[in-house]
Enzyme design. Structure first.
Site, PDB file in Angstrom:
ATOM      1  N   ARG A 104       0.850  -1.190   0.000  1.00  0.00           N
ATOM      2  CA  ARG A 104       0.000   0.000   0.000  1.00  0.00           C
ATOM      3  C   ARG A 104       0.886   1.241   0.000  1.00  0.00           C
ATOM      4  O   ARG A 104       1.726   1.396   0.888  1.00  0.00           O
ATOM      5  CB  ARG A 104      -0.894  -0.008   1.238  1.00  0.00           C
ATOM      6  N   ASP A 200      -3.325 -12.169  12.201  1.00  0.00           N
ATOM      7  CA  ASP A 200      -2.586 -11.919  10.952  1.00  0.00           C
ATOM      8  C   ASP A 200      -2.221 -13.269  10.314  1.00  0.00           C
ATOM      9  O   ASP A 200      -1.394 -14.018  10.850  1.00  0.00           O
ATOM     10  CB  ASP A 200      -1.329 -11.100  11.242  1.00  0.00           C
TER      11      ASP A 200
HETATM   12  N1  URA Z   1      -5.032  -9.625   7.074  1.00  0.00           N
HETATM   13  C1  URA Z   1      -4.917 -10.593   8.012  1.00  0.00           C
HETATM   14  O1  URA Z   1      -4.000 -11.402   7.969  1.00  0.00           O
HETATM   15  N2  URA Z   1      -5.829 -10.660   8.992  1.00  0.00           N
HETATM   16  C2  URA Z   1      -6.861  -9.809   9.086  1.00  0.00           C
HETATM   17  O2  URA Z   1      -7.692  -9.927  10.003  1.00  0.00           O
HETATM   18  C3  URA Z   1      -6.963  -8.788   8.093  1.00  0.00           C
HETATM   19  C4  URA Z   1      -6.037  -8.728   7.106  1.00  0.00           C
END
Ligand code: URA
Length: 209
Positions: A104, A200
């Site tokens: 990004r 994540d």
């Molecule tokens: N990316 C991830 O790995 N987890 C999330 O909850 C949102 C984006």
């Protein structure tokens, strides 16, 4: 408008629970993501065309069916999408694998492509873009745009967990792309995490937290 398929198969839902659980360690997390990706690919390929063939069983000749030779491709969105690739290849070993990396831009906040390598015959392949988490939808929508710019025509998006916002964005920007998920969760939190989600996905796959 594209369709959204939420797979409620008991095995997928059972395994997703352990994927979500914060006490699941890296090794088990990786194995479960691979298994669920394989089960989801099984469901997402229901529409593959078949053709008749004739073989000989040990007992007699038989008219049977085989895949009609449609070419497939899997395109993980880096990095977490990589965790879904082997599961899909277990089922469809002839599929080619492309890769797309995005970041990004800190000023414009727009997704910028830093890596893209797709099969050379991308226009003739049915492609499955994969990313475990469909959060804002920005990366997935941009990845699909980049794939289309290179000639991709037939694309499905497969994710483990989506947010309603992510589904809406991809459907708005790509009404021709069906979305396959194991769950659509409640919302995104203030940090952009799907809630309840699984955290994540990249960090949990690769132990980088
Ligand atoms: N990316 C991830 O790995 N987890 C999330 O909850 C949102 C984006």
């Amino acid at each position: 408008m594209s369709k959204v398929y939420v797979f409620d198969h008991p095995l997928i839902q059972h395994k997703l629970t352990y994927i979500r659980d914060k006490n699941t360690g890296t090794k088990q997390f990786r194995e479960l993501v691979e298994e669920v990706a394989m089960l989801m690919a099984y469901e997402a390929t229901r529409d593959l065309p078949l053709m008749e063939t004739t073989i000989e069983t040990p007992v007699s000749p038989a008219k049977t069916k085989i895949l009609a030779g449609k070419k497939l491709g899997v395109v993980p969105i880096l990095r977490a999408g990589l965790g879904m690739v082997d599961g899909i290849l277990n089922l469809i070993p002839s599929a080619k694998v492309g890769h797309i990396g995005l970041y990004r831009d800190p000023e414009t906040l727009q997704p910028v492509e830093y890596y893209c390598k797709l099969p050379s015959d991308v226009a003739e392949r049915d492609l499955i873009a994969v990313d475990p988490m469909l959060a804002t939808g920005g990366s997935a929508a941009a990845a699909i745009t980049f794939m289309k710019q290179r000639g991709a025509k037939n694309i499905k998006l497969m994710c483990l967990i989506a947010s309603p916002e992510g589904v809406e964005l991809v459907q708005r920007e790509h009404p021709d792309v069906d979305i396959y998920v194991a769950a659509v969760d409640e919302c995104l939190n203030d940090h952009g995490y799907i809630t309840p989600g699984l955290g994540d996905a990249g960090d949990r796959l690769y132990g980088t937290k």
